[in-house]
Design a protein around this motif. Structure first.
Motif, PDB file in Angstrom:
ATOM      1  N   ASP A   2       0.841  -1.202   0.000  1.00 45.52           N
ATOM      2  CA  ASP A   2       0.000   0.000   0.000  1.00 45.52           C
ATOM      3  C   ASP A   2       0.875   1.251   0.000  1.00 45.52           C
ATOM      4  O   ASP A   2       0.581   2.219  -0.704  1.00 45.52           O
ATOM      5  CB  ASP A   2      -0.936  -0.031   1.220  1.00 45.52           C
ATOM      6  CG  ASP A   2      -1.974   1.066   1.137  1.00 45.52           C
ATOM      7  OD1 ASP A   2      -2.508   1.266   0.002  1.00 45.52           O
ATOM      8  OD2 ASP A   2      -2.238   1.726   2.148  1.00 45.52           O
ATOM      9  N   ARG A   5       2.341   1.732  -3.429  1.00 47.12           N
ATOM     10  CA  ARG A   5       1.326   2.274  -4.336  1.00 47.12           C
ATOM     11  C   ARG A   5       1.140   3.763  -4.080  1.00 47.12           C
ATOM     12  O   ARG A   5       1.044   4.562  -5.014  1.00 47.12           O
ATOM     13  CB  ARG A   5      -0.004   1.529  -4.138  1.00 47.12           C
ATOM     14  CG  ARG A   5      -1.069   1.958  -5.155  1.00 47.12           C
ATOM     15  CD  ARG A   5      -2.407   1.277  -4.945  1.00 47.12           C
ATOM     16  NE  ARG A   5      -2.914   1.303  -3.571  1.00 47.12           N
ATOM     17  CZ  ARG A   5      -3.463   2.367  -2.982  1.00 47.12           C
ATOM     18  NH1 ARG A   5      -3.557   3.494  -3.637  1.00 47.12           N
ATOM     19  NH2 ARG A   5      -3.892   2.304  -1.750  1.00 47.12           N
ATOM     20  N   GLN A   6       1.101   4.160  -2.823  1.00 43.26           N
ATOM     21  CA  GLN A   6       0.952   5.577  -2.485  1.00 43.26           C
ATOM     22  C   GLN A   6       2.153   6.372  -2.989  1.00 43.26           C
ATOM     23  O   GLN A   6       1.993   7.486  -3.508  1.00 43.26           O
ATOM     24  CB  GLN A   6       0.790   5.754  -0.975  1.00 43.26           C
ATOM     25  CG  GLN A   6      -0.549   5.301  -0.449  1.00 43.26           C
ATOM     26  CD  GLN A   6      -0.638   5.437   1.072  1.00 43.26           C
ATOM     27  OE1 GLN A   6       0.353   5.715   1.734  1.00 43.26           O
ATOM     28  NE2 GLN A   6      -1.841   5.221   1.595  1.00 43.26           N
ATOM     29  N   ARG A   8       4.115   5.539  -5.509  1.00 41.95           N
ATOM     30  CA  ARG A   8       4.014   5.542  -6.969  1.00 41.95           C
ATOM     31  C   ARG A   8       2.954   6.560  -7.423  1.00 41.95           C
ATOM     32  O   ARG A   8       3.174   7.334  -8.350  1.00 41.95           O
ATOM     33  CB  ARG A   8       3.676   4.123  -7.459  1.00 41.95           C
ATOM     34  CG  ARG A   8       3.834   3.955  -8.959  1.00 41.95           C
ATOM     35  CD  ARG A   8       3.660   2.505  -9.432  1.00 41.95           C
ATOM     36  NE  ARG A   8       2.536   1.805  -8.829  1.00 41.95           N
ATOM     37  CZ  ARG A   8       2.638   0.811  -7.932  1.00 41.95           C
ATOM     38  NH1 ARG A   8       3.824   0.383  -7.540  1.00 41.95           N
ATOM     39  NH2 ARG A   8       1.570   0.231  -7.425  1.00 41.95           N
ATOM     40  N   ASP A   9       1.802   6.559  -6.745  1.00 43.60           N
ATOM     41  CA  ASP A   9       0.737   7.516  -7.086  1.00 43.60           C
ATOM     42  C   ASP A   9       1.230   8.944  -6.884  1.00 43.60           C
ATOM     43  O   ASP A   9       0.966   9.833  -7.708  1.00 43.60           O
ATOM     44  CB  ASP A   9      -0.505   7.269  -6.229  1.00 43.60           C
ATOM     45  CG  ASP A   9      -1.244   5.991  -6.621  1.00 43.60           C
ATOM     46  OD1 ASP A   9      -0.910   5.417  -7.696  1.00 43.60           O
ATOM     47  OD2 ASP A   9      -2.154   5.578  -5.859  1.00 43.60           O
ATOM     48  N   ALA A  10       1.931   9.174  -5.770  1.00 42.51           N
ATOM     49  CA  ALA A  10       2.446  10.513  -5.488  1.00 42.51           C
ATOM     50  C   ALA A  10       3.467  10.909  -6.547  1.00 42.51           C
ATOM     51  O   ALA A  10       3.490  12.062  -7.011  1.00 42.51           O
ATOM     52  CB  ALA A  10       3.066  10.562  -4.099  1.00 42.51           C
ATOM     53  N   GLU A  12       3.617   9.811  -9.678  1.00 38.30           N
ATOM     54  CA  GLU A  12       2.885  10.058 -10.927  1.00 38.30           C
ATOM     55  C   GLU A  12       2.173  11.409 -10.876  1.00 38.30           C
ATOM     56  O   GLU A  12       2.148  12.148 -11.857  1.00 38.30           O
ATOM     57  CB  GLU A  12       1.885   8.937 -11.184  1.00 38.30           C
ATOM     58  CG  GLU A  12       2.533   7.628 -11.596  1.00 38.30           C
ATOM     59  CD  GLU A  12       1.519   6.491 -11.715  1.00 38.30           C
ATOM     60  OE1 GLU A  12       0.302   6.744 -11.543  1.00 38.30           O
ATOM     61  OE2 GLU A  12       1.951   5.357 -11.977  1.00 38.30           O
ATOM     62  N   GLU A  13       1.600  11.731  -9.719  1.00 36.47           N
ATOM     63  CA  GLU A  13       0.908  13.013  -9.557  1.00 36.47           C
ATOM     64  C   GLU A  13       1.908  14.159  -9.675  1.00 36.47           C
ATOM     65  O   GLU A  13       1.625  15.178 -10.318  1.00 36.47           O
ATOM     66  CB  GLU A  13       0.205  13.059  -8.197  1.00 36.47           C
ATOM     67  CG  GLU A  13      -0.653  14.290  -8.021  1.00 36.47           C
ATOM     68  CD  GLU A  13      -1.412  14.263  -6.706  1.00 36.47           C
ATOM     69  OE1 GLU A  13      -1.574  15.344  -6.134  1.00 36.47           O
ATOM     70  OE2 GLU A  13      -1.840  13.172  -6.264  1.00 36.47           O
ATOM     71  N   ASP A  16       2.786  14.550 -13.287  1.00 36.08           N
ATOM     72  CA  ASP A  16       1.663  15.164 -13.978  1.00 36.08           C
ATOM     73  C   ASP A  16       1.633  16.668 -13.708  1.00 36.08           C
ATOM     74  O   ASP A  16       1.426  17.475 -14.619  1.00 36.08           O
ATOM     75  CB  ASP A  16       0.348  14.513 -13.547  1.00 36.08           C
ATOM     76  CG  ASP A  16      -0.825  15.009 -14.351  1.00 36.08           C
ATOM     77  OD1 ASP A  16      -0.694  15.097 -15.599  1.00 36.08           O
ATOM     78  OD2 ASP A  16      -1.875  15.316 -13.746  1.00 36.08           O
TER      79      ASP A  16
END
Length: 126
Positions: A2, A5-6, A8-10, A12-13, A16
């Motif tokens: 988890d 994933r957080q 990785r999401d951060a 990617e954000e 972006d």
């Protein structure tokens, strides 16, 4: 997992946001370049209008001298014959009509340039 994933999401954000930031910066650079180009175009237009106004003033002064000369000639003509005086008055009328049309044309060009300048000034302020 988890946490990965957080992260990785951060990541990617963040990427972006960097892409959006670069896109916004590129848009701002294009807008700035457009405004700078318009500024130079407006300066050129303003200079052209100033030149035209100067030309109109010179033309008007010349025409005033010509009118004064025509009046003098008319007086001389009246002393000689009525027919000669009538011909000189017709010539003066043609000159006056032609100069009035030229002044109206220059004033119309000035109004167009002022409208363009006002439009660009409002774009610069926005």
């Amino acid at each position: 997992a988890d946490l990965e994933r957080q992260i990785r999401d951060a990541s990617e954000e963040e990427q972006d946001m960097e892409r959006r930031s670069r896109a916004i910066e590129a848009d701002l650079q294009r807008t700035l370049a457009d405004l700078e180009r318009e500024k130079h175009e407006n300066a050129a237009l303003q200079e052209a209008v100033t030149d035209q106004l100067r030309e109109a003033d010179t033309t008007r002064e010349r025409q005033e001298r010509e009118r004064a000369e025509l009046v003098r000639q008319s007086t001389v003509a009246e002393e000689t014959t009525v027919e000669q005086a009538r011909e000189l008055q017709e010539e003066a009328e043609r000159d006056r009509v032609g100069s009035s049309a030229r002044v109206a044309e220059l004033e119309a060009k000035l109004k167009v340039a002022q409208a363009l300048q006002a439009d660009s000034a409002s774009q610069l302020q926005s």
